[in-house]
Design a protein around this motif. Structure first.
Motif, mmCIF file in Angstrom:
data_model
loop_
_atom_site.group_PDB
_atom_site.id
_atom_site.type_symbol
_atom_site.label_atom_id
_atom_site.label_comp_id
_atom_site.label_asym_id
_atom_site.label_seq_id
_atom_site.Cartn_x
_atom_site.Cartn_y
_atom_site.Cartn_z
ATOM 1 N N UNK A 345 -31.908 -54.545 -88.971
ATOM 2 C CA UNK A 345 -30.873 -54.163 -87.886
ATOM 3 C C UNK A 345 -29.999 -53.405 -88.827
ATOM 4 N N UNK A 346 -29.800 -52.243 -88.358
ATOM 5 C CA UNK A 346 -28.996 -51.176 -88.941
ATOM 6 C C UNK A 346 -28.017 -50.614 -87.714
ATOM 7 N N UNK A 347 -26.917 -51.365 -87.479
ATOM 8 C CA UNK A 347 -26.183 -51.301 -86.441
ATOM 9 C C UNK A 347 -25.120 -50.023 -86.859
ATOM 10 N N UNK A 348 -24.830 -48.987 -86.211
ATOM 11 C CA UNK A 348 -23.989 -47.954 -86.469
ATOM 12 C C UNK A 348 -24.274 -46.983 -85.314
ATOM 13 N N UNK A 349 -23.457 -45.931 -85.127
ATOM 14 C CA UNK A 349 -23.505 -44.881 -84.440
ATOM 15 C C UNK A 349 -24.616 -44.037 -84.956
ATOM 16 N N UNK A 350 -25.290 -43.404 -83.973
ATOM 17 C CA UNK A 350 -26.603 -42.644 -84.237
ATOM 18 C C UNK A 350 -26.170 -41.751 -85.368
ATOM 19 N N UNK A 351 -25.354 -40.799 -85.131
ATOM 20 C CA UNK A 351 -24.949 -39.855 -85.813
ATOM 21 C C UNK A 351 -24.591 -40.421 -87.364
ATOM 22 N N UNK A 352 -23.497 -41.049 -87.440
ATOM 23 C CA UNK A 352 -22.982 -41.540 -88.714
ATOM 24 C C UNK A 352 -24.357 -42.349 -89.229
ATOM 25 N N UNK A 353 -25.216 -43.189 -88.786
ATOM 26 C CA UNK A 353 -26.229 -43.549 -89.600
ATOM 27 C C UNK A 353 -27.279 -42.454 -90.072
#
Length: 629
Positions: A345-353
């Motif tokens: 689980x890598x919960x983040x904004x797509x661009x920030x991630x």
């Protein structure tokens, strides 16, 4: 020392319209109007409330007249998608059928994670004259109205029983609409007497309010675990979904994959996440995908999903990812989607991630052989696509030939819009977008009738782009009324009406399942068989489009279509190009399965044969529950 709070005496409806006019979103330092206008169809439940407020305060909120309540929600959703969820429209209806007509649009918005504000009228809060026209009476509950059907399809639901409740309810509505992790349909039910009731609203309620759209970064420990998986992967794959486009992360993805060489497969919503021709672009994935992307998916040992909700078309009903030890990393702003496929689980904004992964993986690249394999698979698929685009069939052209003709005529910034039926499948396989907003296919809800209304919303959101709507006769008959709205608003659409006299996609599915295309063709009922397999119906859809105010060009054959389509592009008016195609001419196969159950027992040989095929495919289905550590 006491002070007097400044107030405005307004009706609830007037206060809501004034409030909405002052709501903004902000992302990356750029502000956007959150609610840019209001669609409405008026009846006794809103004409003297929201209708009066929109008439009295035209500078607060632009009003747009629609022809169908479901359609206006579709248009608002398409508007929001084109604006990358930073702006949307409100939709108001009367109580009763006007309100419940919006439920399908609400479901579509929530499933696709797209913001739309719904303002249905409701029955009297005072119950002074109950039972009302269109009021639902239940013997076991007095506080339920037909609008309660919005609850399961809304991300936020409230009923404003008193004017004072608007203060908290309106703020909560804006919170959800502007939150990329929570957004969807927001429903504020407005009893018709409360809409017209006046109160003293505090001046602060009408102050300019900016809602920051966050870009949360991934948790450091989760990021480190994801980096370890990717560094040790021999055959990694990225699956890019709509979240990449919504978060304006396409350029970050292009840089990341160019540096690492990890191939990228795209979902329907993420189709334009990486431009065709990028060395990492492997094409569409899943049941309606390409052989290139699906082959890479079967081989993958680590799959990084970015902004995808892992719909069954994407996973080929969980038969596509064949490596027994495959691991998933789910980069998504929504926690629900990060937990799917038992992924890390890598919960983040797509661009920030993506940017965080790029920094952590600096210098890392896949082996040269992996890049070469991707390039070769894509080359082979592109040859099949060109054949599908250019082949000449008689007497009727294949649908893919029409797509090829459109491809040759439009610019990169033009937007192709479609939804349910066979056209989205062909577009997903064959289309080659280069602009992130150039591909607009609604497939989360796969809603017939979305196409023309969606095209209207796209054109409203991006008037400098050409909006090209592709719609089959099945969807056209579901909802074509917004042609009249486009004409009235001087919003030019180019509508390609593909007629194959029935439901082509379900016809093909029916044949594959042993149901022999039953009930999928528009035919007279045959007196001998008792079925709808008689002669073709004398329906003239082109004439219908003309009656709604559009210019219509009838084309016969691919060459005539090319000429007609060029005329439509050059016109300043909404133009429908009508073309008949061969419903039995299929596009190249994806090689991926879709789980649609077949009757376990049957007397039809076609069904029993299809059941054997079905059981063979089921053996490859698995739950994808292997842990990542």
């Amino acid at each position: 020392m006491s002070t007097t709070r400044a107030t405005r005496r307004l009706t609830t409806a007037q206060a809501l319209v004034s409030f909405l006019a002052q709501q903004y979103t902000e992302r990356d330092g750029v502000e956007h109007r959150l609610i840019e206008g209001c669609f409405g169809i008026f009846g006794h439940g809103n004409v003297a409330g929201i209708g009066q407020a929109l008439l009295q305060q035209p500078d607060d909120l632009a009003y747009y007249q629609s022809r169908n309540e479901q359609a206006m929600v579709h248009a608002a959703v398409a508007f929001a998608r084109t604006r990358r969820r930073l702006s949307t429209l409100a939709c108001t209806t009367s109580v009763g059928p006007g309100a419940t007509n919006m439920v399908t649009g609400a479901a579509l918005a929530t499933i696709n994670r797209l913001p739309v504000l719904l303002l249905p009228g409701d029955t009297f809060a005072t119950r002074a004259a109950s039972p009302l026209l269109q009021e639902l009476e239940l013997p076991h509950a007095g506080d339920i109205t037909v609008n309660d059907v919005f609850r399961p399809v809304s991300r936020y639901f409230d009923r404003v029983w008193r004017p004072e409740q608007l203060l908290s309810s309106a703020l909560q509505a804006m919170r959800v609409l502007s939150d990329p992790a929570e957004t969807g349909a927001v429903t504020l039910c407005l009893p018709q007497d409360v809409q017209a009731e006046a109160a003293d609203f505090p001046e602060e309620f009408f102050a300019r309010r900016v809602w920051h759209v966050r870009r949360p970064a991934p948790d450091e420990s989760a990021l480190a675990a994801a980096v370890r998986l990717l560094r040790h992967a021999e055959r990694p794959l990225i699956v890019a979904g709509g979240g990449v486009i919504h978060s304006d992360a396409t350029e970050a993805l292009a840089r990341f994959t160019a540096a690492t060489g990890i191939p990228v497969a795209v979902t329907q919503a993420g189709k334009a996440a990486l431009p065709h021709g990028h060395p990492a672009a492997a094409g569409a994935i899943g049941h309606t995908g390409s052989e290139a992307a699906n082959t890479l998916a079967r081989e993958a040992d680590v799959v990084l999903g970015i902004g995808t909700r892992w719909q069954d078309f994407t996973t080929a009903s969980r038969t596509l990812f064949a490596d027994p030890d495959v691991r998933f990393i789910n980069l998504n702003i929504t926690s629900l989607d990060t937990a799917k496929q038992a992924g890390l689980m890598l919960q983040a904004d797509a661009r920030a991630g993506i940017e965080a992964l790029a920094r952590a993986l600096a210098g890392h690249t896949v082996p040269a052989a992996r890049r070469a394999r991707t390039a070769e698979l894509v080359r082979r698929w592109d040859e099949k696509v060109e054949t599908a685009f250019t082949r000449a069939t008689t007497p009727l052209p294949a649908q893919s030939e029409i797509l090829g003709a459109i491809r040759d005529a439009i610019d990169d910034r033009d937007v192709v819009i479609s939804a349910a039926g066979s056209i989205p499948g062909d577009l997903h396989k064959l289309w080659r977008p280069s602009d992130p907003l150039g591909y607009h296919v609604e497939y989360g809800y796969s809603c017939m009738g979305y196409e023309i209304a969606g095209g209207l919303g796209v054109k409203m959101a991006a008037p400098d782009r050409q909006a090209v709507v592709l719609v089959g006769d099945g969807s056209y008959l579901m909802m074509a009324q917004e042609i009249a709205t486009a004409v009235a608003e001087h919003l030019k659409l180019v509508i390609v009406l593909v007629e194959n006299r029935g439901y082509a996609s379900i016809g093909a599915l029916s044949a594959s399942l042993g149901s022999e295309r039953f009930g999928t063709q528009y035919r007279y009922r045959d007196e001998d068989t008792g079925r709808h397999d008689g002669g073709a119906l004398p329906v003239d859809l082109a004439a219908n489009a003309a009656s709604l105010g559009a210019d219509v060009i009838r084309a016969s054959g691919t060459d005539a279509f090319r000429e007609a389509f060029a005329r439509a592009l050059a016109s300043e008016r909404t133009t429908v190009v009508h073309i008949e195609t061969d419903p039995l001419s299929a596009s190249p196969a994806s090689g991926a399965w879709w789980d649609v159950p077949v009757a376990e027992v049957a007397s039809l040989p076609s069904t029993t044969a299809a059941r054997r095929t079905y059981e063979t495919h089921k053996t490859g289905q698995r739950p994808l529950l292997r842990p990542t550590d």
